[in-house]
Design a protein around this motif. Structure first.
Motif, PDB file in Angstrom:
ATOM      1  N   HIS A  10       0.827  -1.209   0.000  1.00 44.37           N
ATOM      2  CA  HIS A  10       0.000   0.000   0.000  1.00 44.37           C
ATOM      3  C   HIS A  10       0.865   1.264   0.000  1.00 44.37           C
ATOM      4  N   ARG A  11       0.575   2.157  -0.907  1.00 40.67           N
ATOM      5  CA  ARG A  11       1.284   3.440  -1.046  1.00 40.67           C
ATOM      6  C   ARG A  11       2.790   3.240  -1.244  1.00 40.67           C
ATOM      7  N   ASP A  39      -1.234   6.516  -5.117  1.00 35.75           N
ATOM      8  CA  ASP A  39      -2.276   7.506  -5.375  1.00 35.75           C
ATOM      9  C   ASP A  39      -1.766   8.567  -6.347  1.00 35.75           C
ATOM     10  N   HIS A  52      -1.337  11.602  -1.867  1.00 35.55           N
ATOM     11  CA  HIS A  52      -2.584  11.154  -1.246  1.00 35.55           C
ATOM     12  C   HIS A  52      -3.471  12.324  -0.832  1.00 35.55           C
ATOM     13  N   ASN A 110      -1.423  -0.959  -9.075  1.00 33.70           N
ATOM     14  CA  ASN A 110      -2.812  -0.510  -8.886  1.00 33.70           C
ATOM     15  C   ASN A 110      -2.733   1.009  -8.732  1.00 33.70           C
ATOM     16  N   LYS A 114      -6.786   9.766  -7.682  1.00 31.57           N
ATOM     17  CA  LYS A 114      -7.211  10.476  -6.462  1.00 31.57           C
ATOM     18  C   LYS A 114      -7.402  11.950  -6.799  1.00 31.57           C
ATOM     19  N   PHE A 154     -12.254   6.203  -5.942  1.00 29.37           N
ATOM     20  CA  PHE A 154     -13.512   6.440  -5.244  1.00 29.37           C
ATOM     21  C   PHE A 154     -14.418   7.337  -6.096  1.00 29.37           C
ATOM     22  N   LEU A 174     -13.772   1.846  -6.386  1.00 28.67           N
ATOM     23  CA  LEU A 174     -13.400   1.883  -4.969  1.00 28.67           C
ATOM     24  C   LEU A 174     -14.551   2.432  -4.131  1.00 28.67           C
ATOM     25  N   THR A 220      -7.444  -1.761   3.889  1.00 30.32           N
ATOM     26  CA  THR A 220      -6.004  -2.010   3.873  1.00 30.32           C
ATOM     27  C   THR A 220      -5.804  -3.010   5.004  1.00 30.32           C
ATOM     28  N   CYS A 239      -4.434  -4.850  -0.329  1.00 29.13           N
ATOM     29  CA  CYS A 239      -3.198  -4.105  -0.085  1.00 29.13           C
ATOM     30  C   CYS A 239      -2.948  -4.057   1.412  1.00 29.13           C
TER      31      CYS A 239
HETATM   32  O1  G3P Z   1      -6.681   1.880  -2.987  1.00 31.84           O
HETATM   33  C1  G3P Z   1      -6.921   1.433  -1.703  1.00 31.84           C
HETATM   34  C2  G3P Z   1      -6.664   2.481  -0.652  1.00 31.84           C
HETATM   35  O2  G3P Z   1      -5.444   3.108  -0.906  1.00 31.84           O
HETATM   36  C3  G3P Z   1      -7.759   3.491  -0.562  1.00 31.84           C
HETATM   37  O3  G3P Z   1      -7.620   4.389   0.479  1.00 31.84           O
HETATM   38  O4  G3P Z   1      -7.031   6.560   1.452  1.00 31.84           O
HETATM   39  O5  G3P Z   1      -5.359   4.732   1.471  1.00 31.84           O
HETATM   40  O6  G3P Z   1      -5.933   5.877  -0.652  1.00 31.84           O
HETATM   41  P1  G3P Z   1      -6.426   5.438   0.685  1.00 31.84           P
END
Ligand code: G3P
Ligand code: MG
Length: 251
Positions: A10-11, A39, A52, A110, A114, A154, A174, A220, A239
């Motif tokens: 993630h990220r 993001d 983000h 992925n 955003k 989203f 999302l 997550t 993730c």
């Molecule tokens: O893509 C999944 C997750 O990253 C969504 O939430 O706020 O961490 O970008 P956020």
């Protein structure tokens, strides 16, 4: 069948490195990951960059809107110092730089679109146009699905714009809690997957989504027990921030 990796950093590097930087992706690679979520937001001059938050203050010093800064300004900003002195000077990457890094290191992406507030359509369109150019060879050669990124957002409008600009690049919608009209939304976007908050997902919902033939991605997931539980429900991928605890081969 889900054609992508199942466990995604993630990220970039989860909790081990400053989010949405190339240092984070290097950290993911060091932990064996070849799958990343990051993001993407637009600069004032329409360049997608990895970010983000729509405002400065958390990962980048300062105040104001990210969407008011140019790419030249953003890419000179320090996106690492907030996390630790060893990351000071780590800059904000452009989306294009991130794609080059991932391609070079064989990392699947992925790409979470955003949009800053009010920039949904523009962000979806620009990100998709650039991805279409960067993956033109894969698209033209009919490369396997995992050779292309998966967009998620989203923002329904951002994903619809991405579909219009680059229909060949697949999409996941999302959501936080799963809305009653999830299936109509996926169909309208011609999306292959639903991406949802694992905290709000039930076994019955997971079975229904899988039963309807869609991919199911969770964010997550940081607890191995919970990860095993949702995988047992048929969840295809998730993730994680805890790339030190949940490795790429987790099952
Ligand atoms: O893509 C999944 C997750 O990253 C969504 O939430 O706020 O961490 O970008 P956020
Ligand atoms: Mg994200």
């Amino acid at each position: 069948m889900w054609p992508y990796p199942g466990i995604i950093a993630h990220r970039g590097g989860g909790t081990l490195a400053p989010e949405n930087t190339l240092a984070a992706m290097r950290c993911g690679v060091q932990h064996g990951f070849r799958a990343v979520e990051f993001d993407v937001m637009l600069s004032a001059d329409n360049v997608p960059i990895l970010m983000h938050d729509p405002v400065f203050g958390r990962t980048i010093k300062g105040t104001g809107n990210v969407s008011d800064a140019t790419a030249g300004e953003l890419t000179r900003m320090d996106a690492g110092a907030w996390f630790g002195v060893q990351f000071a000077g780590e800059c904000v990457p452009t989306f294009e730089e991130a794609v080059h890094y991932c391609k070079k290191h064989h990392i699947w992406m992925n790409v979470e679109i955003k949009p800053a507030p009010g920039f949904d359509v523009q962000t979806g369109r620009v990100v998709a146009e650039i991805a279409r150019r960067l993956f033109a060879a894969e698209i033209a050669s009919g490369a396997p699905a995992a050779a292309l990124p998966l967009f998620s957002s989203f923002s329904f409008d951002a994903l619809a714009a991405a579909r219009d600009a680059a229909a060949e690049i697949p999409r996941g919608y999302l959501v936080d809690a799963i809305p009653a009209d999830w299936r109509q939304k996926l169909q309208a976007l011609d999306a292959i997957a639903l991406h949802t908050n694992h905290k709000k997902l039930s076994a019955d919902q997971a079975r229904e989504i899988k039963g309807q033939g869609f991919g199911l991605f969770c964010y997550t997931v940081n607890d191995p027990g919970r990860a095993r539980e949702i995988l047992s429900w048929g969840v295809d991928a998730f993730c994680t921030d805890r790339i030190d605890v949940i490795g790429p081969q987790f099952s």
